[in-house]
Structures are given as structure tokens and as C-alpha cells.
Design an enzyme around this catalytic site. Structure first.
Site, mmCIF file in Angstrom:
data_model
loop_
_atom_site.group_PDB
_atom_site.id
_atom_site.type_symbol
_atom_site.label_atom_id
_atom_site.label_comp_id
_atom_site.label_asym_id
_atom_site.label_seq_id
_atom_site.Cartn_x
_atom_site.Cartn_y
_atom_site.Cartn_z
ATOM 1 N N LYS A 205 -22.448 -45.912 28.925
ATOM 2 C CA LYS A 205 -21.137 -45.402 28.486
ATOM 3 C C LYS A 205 -19.994 -46.082 29.237
ATOM 4 O O LYS A 205 -19.001 -46.491 28.651
ATOM 5 C CB LYS A 205 -21.013 -43.890 28.743
ATOM 6 C CG LYS A 205 -22.057 -43.035 28.077
ATOM 7 C CD LYS A 205 -21.796 -41.545 28.352
ATOM 8 C CE LYS A 205 -21.897 -41.176 29.828
ATOM 9 N NZ LYS A 205 -23.267 -41.098 30.354
ATOM 10 N N ARG B 28 -18.617 -32.729 28.171
ATOM 11 C CA ARG B 28 -20.028 -32.689 28.528
ATOM 12 C C ARG B 28 -20.609 -31.301 28.295
ATOM 13 O O ARG B 28 -21.815 -31.108 28.463
ATOM 14 C CB ARG B 28 -20.138 -33.005 30.012
ATOM 15 C CG ARG B 28 -21.106 -34.135 30.376
ATOM 16 C CD ARG B 28 -20.894 -34.430 31.845
ATOM 17 N NE ARG B 28 -21.876 -35.244 32.457
ATOM 18 C CZ ARG B 28 -21.673 -36.526 32.799
ATOM 19 N NH1 ARG B 28 -20.552 -37.137 32.509
ATOM 20 N NH2 ARG B 28 -22.618 -37.178 33.425
ATOM 21 N N ARG C 204 -30.173 -49.072 39.419
ATOM 22 C CA ARG C 204 -28.794 -48.933 39.865
ATOM 23 C C ARG C 204 -28.735 -48.245 41.230
ATOM 24 O O ARG C 204 -27.879 -48.551 42.058
ATOM 25 C CB ARG C 204 -28.016 -48.117 38.827
ATOM 26 C CG ARG C 204 -26.541 -48.049 39.120
ATOM 27 C CD ARG C 204 -25.777 -47.492 37.944
ATOM 28 N NE ARG C 204 -25.896 -46.050 37.876
ATOM 29 C CZ ARG C 204 -25.403 -45.311 36.878
ATOM 30 N NH1 ARG C 204 -24.806 -45.884 35.861
ATOM 31 N NH2 ARG C 204 -25.537 -44.006 36.888
ATOM 32 N N ARG D 234 -25.384 -44.690 44.816
ATOM 33 C CA ARG D 234 -24.604 -43.484 44.538
ATOM 34 C C ARG D 234 -25.359 -42.265 45.055
ATOM 35 O O ARG D 234 -26.587 -42.208 44.982
ATOM 36 C CB ARG D 234 -24.426 -43.364 43.017
ATOM 37 C CG ARG D 234 -23.001 -43.608 42.564
ATOM 38 C CD ARG D 234 -22.919 -43.761 41.076
ATOM 39 N NE ARG D 234 -23.316 -42.553 40.328
ATOM 40 C CZ ARG D 234 -23.111 -42.402 39.035
ATOM 41 N NH1 ARG D 234 -22.518 -43.346 38.347
ATOM 42 N NH2 ARG D 234 -23.495 -41.309 38.417
ATOM 43 N N ARG E 197 -30.069 -34.877 36.372
ATOM 44 C CA ARG E 197 -29.033 -35.357 35.447
ATOM 45 C C ARG E 197 -29.559 -35.512 34.032
ATOM 46 O O ARG E 197 -28.867 -35.202 33.063
ATOM 47 C CB ARG E 197 -28.453 -36.679 35.955
ATOM 48 C CG ARG E 197 -27.434 -36.459 37.088
ATOM 49 C CD ARG E 197 -27.308 -37.669 37.975
ATOM 50 N NE ARG E 197 -26.790 -38.829 37.284
ATOM 51 C CZ ARG E 197 -27.013 -40.092 37.679
ATOM 52 N NH1 ARG E 197 -27.749 -40.327 38.747
ATOM 53 N NH2 ARG E 197 -26.496 -41.082 37.006
HETATM 54 P P1 ADP Z 1 -23.806 -40.440 34.599
HETATM 55 O O1 ADP Z 1 -23.467 -40.388 33.141
HETATM 56 O O2 ADP Z 1 -24.623 -41.617 34.977
HETATM 57 O O3 ADP Z 1 -24.412 -39.153 35.119
HETATM 58 P P2 ADP Z 1 -21.040 -39.955 35.479
HETATM 59 O O4 ADP Z 1 -20.241 -40.760 36.438
HETATM 60 O O5 ADP Z 1 -20.495 -39.753 34.106
HETATM 61 O O6 ADP Z 1 -22.455 -40.680 35.424
HETATM 62 O O7 ADP Z 1 -21.290 -38.511 36.101
HETATM 63 C C1 ADP Z 1 -21.803 -38.323 37.399
HETATM 64 C C2 ADP Z 1 -21.713 -36.861 37.828
HETATM 65 O O8 ADP Z 1 -20.329 -36.470 37.868
HETATM 66 C C3 ADP Z 1 -22.387 -35.824 36.951
HETATM 67 O O9 ADP Z 1 -23.757 -35.664 37.255
HETATM 68 C C4 ADP Z 1 -21.581 -34.566 37.318
HETATM 69 O O10 ADP Z 1 -21.963 -34.041 38.585
HETATM 70 C C5 ADP Z 1 -20.180 -35.104 37.473
HETATM 71 N N1 ADP Z 1 -19.410 -35.076 36.202
HETATM 72 C C6 ADP Z 1 -18.867 -36.151 35.571
HETATM 73 N N2 ADP Z 1 -18.225 -35.785 34.456
HETATM 74 C C7 ADP Z 1 -18.364 -34.431 34.364
HETATM 75 C C8 ADP Z 1 -17.922 -33.447 33.438
HETATM 76 N N3 ADP Z 1 -17.220 -33.784 32.352
HETATM 77 N N4 ADP Z 1 -18.257 -32.152 33.672
HETATM 78 C C9 ADP Z 1 -18.960 -31.796 34.746
HETATM 79 N N5 ADP Z 1 -19.409 -32.669 35.667
HETATM 80 C C10 ADP Z 1 -19.115 -33.975 35.486
#
Ligand code: ADP
Length: 183
Positions: free
Chosen positions: A9, A84, A123, A129, A140
């Protein structure tokens, strides 16, 4: 941009953002910046984030609202990592409608589970991370299926979901997105 963690994404959203000249809003990036800076949002998000769980909607809803209100997002934006949850989808809907805007395309990046696991572990070695531990990666993926995947049906009813095969080169996938959007 909708899809499980590791589906690309962020990568595709960035390409699209540059190509269309509209900003990409990524809640994950904003949360990582907040945690690094140690802001109240970052401090409250950290334990959830590190465990690979969603940050509570109460925190994220405010964040999304303020991002959507920014002048640079007025001509459109690419959403990466939100909505989400159903509550986030409702807020996005309400906020956009109030401004006479709407979500026009949901690009669903489709990647088989075993490929996701491979990418996320790869990654983890490169980026380190905090939420790339084997356990957080598992959480996740489970969280995606439980909380986020239902949004596919929600947006599907409105006919805005476009399934993008997420396996191939970055360029091939970007081309496919270009074809879907017609620009
Ligand atoms: P990925 O899609 O690889 O999990 P992201 O950077 O989109 O990577 O998200 C990493 C983490 O950030 C999620 O596991 C969550 O803890 C938090 N997060 C990101 N976006 C949201 C959201 N819209 N609502 C709740 N938590 C979020």
C-alpha cells in the site's frame, strides 16, 4: 489503498501520489513520527503499535479528522492505512460528505498470505520496525482479517472496490493501477 500489511500500500500509494500530484496520508507514518517525537499521541499509541494491534479508534479518529482538514488535502488525497475499522470508515464518509467530496476508488491489493509473511519478515531484517517481530506480524495479519477486511464488503456494495493483483514488479502493479484509474 486497502490491503493486508506487506501488500505494498505504501509503495504504490507513494507512486500514485507523485503521479497524480496529490498528497498521500498514511496513518502508520504519522503514528511512527509521533512515537519518535514522544508526543502524547505517540506515547498513547506505542504499546498497541508495538504489539501489532490497532491503535484505539478514539486516538485515530482525531488524527484522521485533522489530516482531512488540511488545505493540501482539499483537492483529493490518497489514504494509506485508513480507514481500518468500521468506525474509521464512518468518520471518513461523514467528513468527506460534509465537504462535497467522496471516496472514488478503493484499490485492494491482493497478495497471498505466504508471500505477505515472507515480505514482512524480509522487511523486519532491513528496517527493524518495532512491530516487525514474528509475534507482532502474526497479530497484524489476524487484525487485518478481523477488523479491516470487512471494509471490502462495505465498499464493495458501492461498487468502488478494484482488486489489484499485488504480486509482480512494483512497475507492473503501478501500471495496473494506472489502467484501473484510467489515468
Ligand atoms: P502495515 O500495513 O504494514 O501494518 P502501517 O504503517 O499501515 O503498516 O501500520 C502499522 C501500525 O500502525 C498498525 O499495526 C497499527 O498499530 C497502527 N495503525 C496505522 N494506521 C492505523 C489506523 N488507521 N487505525 C489504527 N491503528 C493504525
Amino acid at each position: 489503498m486497502l490491503g493486508p500489511p506487506g501488500s505494498g500500500k505504501g509503495t504504490q500509494g507513494q507512486i500514485l501520489s507523485s503521479r497524480l500530484g496529490i498528497p498521500k496520508i498514511a496513518t502508520g507514518d504519522i503514528l511512527r513520527t509521533a512515537m519518535k517525537a514522544g508526543t502524547p499521541l505517540g506515547l498513547q499509541a506505542k504499546s498497541h503499535y508495538d504489539a501489532g494491534k490497532l491503535v484505539p479508534d478514539t486516538l485515530v479518529l482525531e488524527l484522521i479528522k485533522s489530516e482531512l482538514a488540511k488545505p493540501e488535502a482539499q483537492q483529493g488525497a490518497i489514504f494509506d492505512g485508513f480507514p481500518r475499522t468500521a468506525a474509521q470508515a464512518e468518520l471518513v464518509e461523514k467528513t468527506l460528505t460534509a465537504r462535497g467530496q467522496r471516496l472514488t476508488h478503493v484499490l485492494l491489493l491482493d497478495v497471498p498470505e505466504e508471500e505477505l509473511v515472507k515480505r514482512l519478515h524480509g522487511r523486519a531484517i532491513q528496517e527493524g520496525r518495532a512491530d516487525d517481530t514474528p509475534e507482532a506480524i502474526r497479530t497484524r495479519l489476524v487484525t487485518y482479517h478481523k477488523d479491516t477486511a470487512p471494509l471490502v464488503a462495505y465498499y464493495g456494495q458501492r461498487g468502488v472496490v478494484h482488486r489489484v493483483p499485488g504480486v509482480g514488479t512494483v512497475e507492473e502493479i503501478a501500471e495496473e493501477i494506472k489502467r484501473i484509474l484510467g489515468r
